[in-house]
Design a protein around this motif. Structure first.
Motif, PDB file in Angstrom:
ATOM      1  N   GLY A 158       5.575  17.417  -0.196  1.00  0.00           N
ATOM      2  CA  GLY A 158       4.534  16.870  -0.396  1.00  0.00           C
ATOM      3  C   GLY A 158       3.053  17.272  -1.049  1.00  0.00           C
ATOM      4  N   LYS A 159       3.661  17.236  -2.414  1.00  0.00           N
ATOM      5  CA  LYS A 159       2.197  17.895  -3.297  1.00  0.00           C
ATOM      6  C   LYS A 159       2.223  16.630  -4.142  1.00  0.00           C
ATOM      7  CE  LYS A 159      -0.621  20.399  -5.718  1.00  0.00           C
ATOM      8  NZ  LYS A 159      -0.028  21.437  -6.723  1.00  0.00           N
ATOM      9  N   LEU A 160       1.183  15.988  -4.594  1.00  0.00           N
ATOM     10  CA  LEU A 160       0.810  15.330  -5.615  1.00  0.00           C
ATOM     11  C   LEU A 160       1.856  15.395  -6.893  1.00  0.00           C
ATOM     12  CD1 LEU A 160       0.170  11.669  -5.888  1.00  0.00           C
ATOM     13  CD2 LEU A 160      -2.411  12.547  -6.160  1.00  0.00           C
ATOM     14  N   THR A 161       1.876  14.232  -7.639  1.00  0.00           N
ATOM     15  CA  THR A 161       3.106  14.672  -9.162  1.00  0.00           C
ATOM     16  C   THR A 161       2.048  13.911 -10.208  1.00  0.00           C
ATOM     17  OG1 THR A 161       5.092  13.688  -8.382  1.00  0.00           O
ATOM     18  CG2 THR A 161       5.092  15.726  -7.757  1.00  0.00           C
ATOM     19  N   GLY A 162       2.158  12.733  -9.054  1.00  0.00           N
ATOM     20  CA  GLY A 162       2.013  11.374 -10.068  1.00  0.00           C
ATOM     21  C   GLY A 162       1.773  10.134  -9.340  1.00  0.00           C
ATOM     22  N   ILE A 163       0.905   9.501  -9.992  1.00  0.00           N
ATOM     23  CA  ILE A 163      -0.033   7.599  -9.779  1.00  0.00           C
ATOM     24  C   ILE A 163       0.712   6.659 -10.706  1.00  0.00           C
ATOM     25  CG2 ILE A 163      -1.674   6.315  -9.043  1.00  0.00           C
ATOM     26  CD1 ILE A 163      -2.664   9.073  -9.190  1.00  0.00           C
ATOM     27  N   ILE A 164       1.297   5.511 -10.129  1.00  0.00           N
ATOM     28  CA  ILE A 164       1.402   4.199 -10.496  1.00  0.00           C
ATOM     29  C   ILE A 164       0.402   3.431  -9.932  1.00  0.00           C
ATOM     30  CG2 ILE A 164       2.560   2.392 -10.505  1.00  0.00           C
ATOM     31  CD1 ILE A 164       5.197   3.742  -9.370  1.00  0.00           C
ATOM     32  N   VAL A 165      -0.260   3.253 -11.031  1.00  0.00           N
ATOM     33  CA  VAL A 165      -1.823   2.850 -11.203  1.00  0.00           C
ATOM     34  C   VAL A 165      -1.227   0.607 -11.544  1.00  0.00           C
ATOM     35  CG1 VAL A 165      -4.148   2.092 -12.041  1.00  0.00           C
ATOM     36  CG2 VAL A 165      -2.853   4.375 -12.503  1.00  0.00           C
ATOM     37  N   PRO A 166      -2.334   0.169 -10.564  1.00  0.00           N
ATOM     38  CA  PRO A 166      -1.638  -1.165 -10.502  1.00  0.00           C
ATOM     39  C   PRO A 166      -1.656  -1.897 -11.550  1.00  0.00           C
ATOM     40  CG  PRO A 166      -2.950  -1.274  -9.086  1.00  0.00           C
ATOM     41  CD  PRO A 166      -2.649   0.583  -9.097  1.00  0.00           C
ATOM     42  N   PRO A 167      -1.207  -2.993 -12.447  1.00  0.00           N
ATOM     43  CA  PRO A 167      -2.031  -3.589 -13.368  1.00  0.00           C
ATOM     44  C   PRO A 167      -3.298  -4.293 -12.853  1.00  0.00           C
ATOM     45  CG  PRO A 167       0.111  -5.057 -12.401  1.00  0.00           C
ATOM     46  CD  PRO A 167      -0.146  -3.655 -11.500  1.00  0.00           C
ATOM     47  N   LYS A 168      -3.970  -4.990 -14.323  1.00  0.00           N
ATOM     48  CA  LYS A 168      -5.426  -5.146 -14.019  1.00  0.00           C
ATOM     49  C   LYS A 168      -5.676  -6.258 -12.594  1.00  0.00           C
ATOM     50  CE  LYS A 168      -9.625  -6.414 -16.553  1.00  0.00           C
ATOM     51  NZ  LYS A 168     -10.145  -6.723 -17.364  1.00  0.00           N
ATOM     52  N   ALA A 169      -4.130  -6.883 -12.176  1.00  0.00           N
ATOM     53  CA  ALA A 169      -4.903  -8.505 -11.866  1.00  0.00           C
ATOM     54  C   ALA A 169      -4.632  -7.485  -9.962  1.00  0.00           C
ATOM     55  CB  ALA A 169      -3.273  -9.232 -12.053  1.00  0.00           C
ATOM     56  N   VAL A 170      -4.400  -6.613 -10.197  1.00  0.00           N
ATOM     57  CA  VAL A 170      -4.034  -6.335  -8.848  1.00  0.00           C
ATOM     58  C   VAL A 170      -4.952  -5.293  -8.387  1.00  0.00           C
ATOM     59  CG1 VAL A 170      -2.503  -4.753  -7.159  1.00  0.00           C
ATOM     60  CG2 VAL A 170      -1.583  -6.481  -9.134  1.00  0.00           C
ATOM     61  N   ARG A 171      -5.204  -4.159  -9.033  1.00  0.00           N
ATOM     62  CA  ARG A 171      -6.519  -3.734  -8.776  1.00  0.00           C
ATOM     63  C   ARG A 171      -8.101  -4.261  -8.431  1.00  0.00           C
ATOM     64  NH1 ARG A 171      -7.231  -0.811 -14.925  1.00  0.00           N
ATOM     65  NH2 ARG A 171      -5.340  -1.171 -15.669  1.00  0.00           N
ATOM     66  N   PRO A 172      -8.627  -3.371  -7.976  1.00  0.00           N
ATOM     67  CA  PRO A 172      -9.742  -4.075  -6.159  1.00  0.00           C
ATOM     68  C   PRO A 172     -11.088  -3.460  -7.408  1.00  0.00           C
ATOM     69  CG  PRO A 172      -8.768  -2.297  -5.907  1.00  0.00           C
ATOM     70  CD  PRO A 172      -7.452  -2.418  -6.585  1.00  0.00           C
ATOM     71  N   LEU A 173     -11.717  -4.828  -8.100  1.00  0.00           N
ATOM     72  CA  LEU A 173     -12.828  -4.885  -9.123  1.00  0.00           C
ATOM     73  C   LEU A 173     -14.020  -5.536  -8.930  1.00  0.00           C
ATOM     74  CD1 LEU A 173     -10.368  -5.472 -12.797  1.00  0.00           C
ATOM     75  CD2 LEU A 173     -11.569  -2.680 -11.554  1.00  0.00           C
ATOM     76  N   ASP A 174     -15.276  -5.205  -9.164  1.00  0.00           N
ATOM     77  CA  ASP A 174     -16.177  -5.726  -8.599  1.00  0.00           C
ATOM     78  C   ASP A 174     -16.720  -6.841  -9.930  1.00  0.00           C
ATOM     79  OD1 ASP A 174     -17.582  -4.870 -11.156  1.00  0.00           O
ATOM     80  OD2 ASP A 174     -18.655  -3.667  -9.926  1.00  0.00           O
ATOM     81  N   VAL A 175     -17.810  -7.395  -9.828  1.00  0.00           N
ATOM     82  CA  VAL A 175     -17.788  -8.792 -10.998  1.00  0.00           C
ATOM     83  C   VAL A 175     -17.883  -7.770 -12.273  1.00  0.00           C
ATOM     84  CG1 VAL A 175     -18.437 -10.193  -9.501  1.00  0.00           C
ATOM     85  CG2 VAL A 175     -20.266  -7.969 -10.973  1.00  0.00           C
ATOM     86  N   GLN A 176     -18.263  -6.630 -12.313  1.00  0.00           N
ATOM     87  CA  GLN A 176     -18.636  -5.922 -13.868  1.00  0.00           C
ATOM     88  C   GLN A 176     -17.570  -5.601 -13.987  1.00  0.00           C
ATOM     89  OE1 GLN A 176     -21.082  -5.146 -11.723  1.00  0.00           O
ATOM     90  NE2 GLN A 176     -22.224  -6.632 -12.602  1.00  0.00           N
ATOM     91  N   GLY A 177     -16.369  -5.684 -13.122  1.00  0.00           N
ATOM     92  CA  GLY A 177     -14.981  -4.894 -13.776  1.00  0.00           C
ATOM     93  C   GLY A 177     -14.478  -3.340 -13.111  1.00  0.00           C
ATOM     94  N   ARG A 178     -15.759  -3.139 -12.453  1.00  0.00           N
ATOM     95  CA  ARG A 178     -15.494  -1.865 -11.845  1.00  0.00           C
ATOM     96  C   ARG A 178     -14.637  -1.078 -11.482  1.00  0.00           C
ATOM     97  NH1 ARG A 178     -22.241  -1.010 -12.091  1.00  0.00           N
ATOM     98  NH2 ARG A 178     -21.052  -2.787 -10.744  1.00  0.00           N
ATOM     99  N   PRO A 179     -14.014  -0.502 -10.589  1.00  0.00           N
ATOM    100  CA  PRO A 179     -12.921  -0.370  -9.481  1.00  0.00           C
ATOM    101  C   PRO A 179     -13.675  -0.291  -8.311  1.00  0.00           C
ATOM    102  CG  PRO A 179     -12.600   1.452 -10.618  1.00  0.00           C
ATOM    103  CD  PRO A 179     -13.757   1.003 -11.842  1.00  0.00           C
ATOM    104  N   ASP A 180     -13.780  -0.872  -7.206  1.00  0.00           N
ATOM    105  CA  ASP A 180     -14.500  -1.286  -6.405  1.00  0.00           C
ATOM    106  C   ASP A 180     -13.263  -1.293  -5.053  1.00  0.00           C
ATOM    107  OD1 ASP A 180     -16.168  -2.538  -4.420  1.00  0.00           O
ATOM    108  OD2 ASP A 180     -16.041  -4.117  -4.448  1.00  0.00           O
ATOM    109  N   PHE A 181     -13.267   0.284  -4.372  1.00  0.00           N
ATOM    110  CA  PHE A 181     -11.741   0.599  -3.717  1.00  0.00           C
ATOM    111  C   PHE A 181     -12.292   0.397  -1.805  1.00  0.00           C
ATOM    112  CE2 PHE A 181     -11.044   3.877  -6.615  1.00  0.00           C
ATOM    113  CZ  PHE A 181     -10.353   2.260  -7.852  1.00  0.00           C
ATOM    114  N   THR A 182     -13.568  -0.425  -1.761  1.00  0.00           N
ATOM    115  CA  THR A 182     -14.074  -0.508  -0.323  1.00  0.00           C
ATOM    116  C   THR A 182     -13.485  -1.182   0.697  1.00  0.00           C
ATOM    117  OG1 THR A 182     -15.897  -0.806   1.124  1.00  0.00           O
ATOM    118  CG2 THR A 182     -15.934  -2.069  -1.036  1.00  0.00           C
ATOM    119  N   SER A 183     -13.131  -0.548   1.999  1.00  0.00           N
ATOM    120  CA  SER A 183     -12.325  -1.681   2.773  1.00  0.00           C
ATOM    121  C   SER A 183     -13.140  -2.420   3.852  1.00  0.00           C
ATOM    122  CB  SER A 183     -11.742  -0.795   3.203  1.00  0.00           C
ATOM    123  OG  SER A 183     -12.344  -0.004   4.608  1.00  0.00           O
ATOM    124  N   LEU A 184     -14.503  -2.651   3.018  1.00  0.00           N
ATOM    125  CA  LEU A 184     -15.825  -3.096   4.254  1.00  0.00           C
ATOM    126  C   LEU A 184     -15.617  -4.654   4.598  1.00  0.00           C
ATOM    127  CD1 LEU A 184     -17.835   0.011   5.170  1.00  0.00           C
ATOM    128  CD2 LEU A 184     -15.883  -1.119   6.534  1.00  0.00           C
TER     129      LEU A 184
END
Length: 506
Positions: free
Chosen positions: A216-242
């Motif tokens: 159960g120890k994290l060993t790696g991450i598949i980061v999605p392509p830019k199209a899928v990543r949640p980004l704000d209008v400046q292209g910064r990560p925007d991870f909120t669920s609200l």
């Protein structure tokens, strides 16, 4: 394809591109007797109906002292599936999501990411499927596994808001203060074991796929392509669920379905509904065009980019069931892969036991999806940028061919459900209404020499931790009802399907 299914199923011609649509306007109840079959590419797949069912009380307490939440995903541990006579056994792992929560009122808990372990037993009246009687399922709590990040910290289910944390050069959601501060926020929705005993987990907050070892120890991450990543209008990560980001996955609509091909070389990842940039204006029926990513994991467990990138059109429906125009999307809730180009996909409405509003159940089905002939968007601006797949009029661009599918397993079969004391409508005498959220699936072989192509499909509900006596992170979280943890088991014929569970047969 043109079929009639409790509403409208049609094909429409958009600028020369054939686009499959399914509009469900009245409840889509199965009306033809079992078994039911569907032909795809010359192969006939058969749904033989429910073989068994079982449940666990909603108030069950898990190995960490919290109310045990079912099942955003589930999987029989490879190598543990066995048959002895009319009884099947295995080790069942299930995945809860972020814990009891109420985003509308900003109520979250510091719920630690985990897997639940069960001793799973299924007994059938006839192992060859000849007797349509009622098989039984039991799953006894047998511990679990807590998830840890690269540094050994637990994950949290808490809302990250604007909080960020960087590990191994990857920006991750993490509350800056208060509940869960300093931990990675995880809203786990999909689970897939690997042959080495490790596993992948798909997430809603960042739309990442996390790779863990067998402890159960994290060993790696598949980061999605830019199209899928949640980004704000400046292209910064925007991870909120609200609230939704400017582009990428919709809030609470991340990696809902994920599965490996039977040979273990391809990881299929499916978003729950359309990306923000792919959502048509208007009501929630405009979220049907979701993305499917396929990664080659034969050389790297966490590849940088997908080798396949497709669009699949989800059904839309009228949530009143009164025959009106669709106003909702039947969100994708889980997948299981049959080979390198076909997979099962569970799509459902938001009605049933545990849901608010009292709306009728309209659509809950498993679709058989095929990537053959679809446009591969890997490496294009639809993946490396935030270009929308929508064209004029808010429909799929004419130069993009979506995946094709056919309806396969209809969970809304009144006669089949009634054999197990279940019903579709609230208040049916002597029947428990089926849950709102069916979100978990796994396939295991029937181990029947006389029917070598037969498999069992396990389907589990997500009860949202709804229990009259609920405990979360040492606090009470009681509800007015008990929404029990439940598993349905369907018997299927899947020609050519290969097993990756290393089964044993006594």
């Amino acid at each position: 394809m043109r079929r009639l299914i409790a509403g409208i199923v049609a094909t429409a011609l958009y600028g020369g591109a054939l686009a499959q649509t399914l509009e469900v306007r009245v409840p889509d109840l199965a009306s033809t007797p079992l078994p039911r079959s569907v032909d795809v590419g010359g192969t006939t797949y058969v749904d033989r109906g429910l073989a068994a069912a079982g449940s666990l009380p909603a108030g069950t307490i898990d190995f960490l002292g919290d109310t045990l939440g079912s099942f955003s995903s589930l999987s029989i541990e490879p190598g543990t599936w066995k048959r002895e006579g009319d009884t099947y056994t295995g080790v069942l792992w299930t995945l809860p999501d972020r814990g009891r929560n109420d985003p509308e009122h900003n109520v979250f808990f510091d719920y630690r990411g985990r897997l639940h372990r069960f001793r799973f037993t299924m007994t059938l009246p006839s192992t060859d499927g000849a007797d349509p009687g009622t098989g039984t399922v039991s799953f006894a709590v047998d511990g679990g596994r807590e998830l840890r990040d690269f540094t050994g910290k637990p994950f949290t289910g808490a809302e990250p808001a604007g909080g960020l944390r960087k590990e191994h050069g990857i920006v991750l959601p993490s509350p800056e203060k208060g509940i869960g501060a300093g931990k990675i926020s995880l809203d786990a929705e999909s689970l897939q074991f690997t042959r080495d005993g490790g596993f992948y987990i798909g997430d809603e907050y960042a739309a990442n796929v996390y790779r863990f070892d067998r402890q159960g120890k994290l060993t790696g991450i598949i980061v999605p392509p830019k199209a899928v990543r949640p980004l704000d209008v400046q292209g910064r990560p925007d991870f909120t669920s609200l609230m939704p980001p400017a582009s990428g996955r919709r809030n609470n609509q991340g990696v809902e379905g994920m599965a490996l091909s039977p040979d273990g070389t391809r990881l299929f990842v499916v978003l729950q509904s359309a990306l923000v940039q792919d959502s048509a204006p208007g009501d929630a029926s405009g979220r049907t065009l979701t993305r499917v990513l396929v990664y080659d994991v034969s050389h790297s467990a966490v590849p940088k980019s997908p080798v396949g990138h497709y669009v699949v059109r989800l059904p839309s429906y009228d949530d009143t069931g009164h025959g009106g125009a669709p106003n909702r999307t039947a969100a994708q809730s889980e997948i299981r892969v049959l080979d390198d180009h076909r997979f099962l996909m569970l799509a459902r409405d938001g009605s049933g036991y545990g849901a608010d509003g009292g709306r009728p159940i309209v659509f809950k089905s498993v679709l058989l999806v095929d990537t053959t002939g679809a446009s591969n968007l890997a490496g294009t601006l639809y993946e490396t940028g935030t270009a929308s797949v929508l064209g004029e009029g808010g429909v799929l661009r004419a130069d993009i061919r979506a995946l094709t599918w056919k309806p396969f397993i209809n969970l809304l079969d009144p006669a089949d459900l009634a054999r197990f004391g279940l019903g579709i409508h609230a208040g049916e005498s002597g029947k428990a209404q089926i849950s709102e959220k069916w979100e978990a699936m796994d396939l295991v072989p029937a181990l029947d020499a006389s029917h070598p192509d037969d498999w069992f499909l396990l389907v589990g509900n997500d009860n949202d931790f709804i229990a009259k006596h609920c405990v979360m992170d040492g606090q009470r979280c009681d509800s007015d009802i008990d929404n029990d943890n439940r598993i349905l088991v369907y018997r299927l014929t899947l020609p050519g399907m290969r097993s990756n569970t290393a089964p044993h047969h006594k």
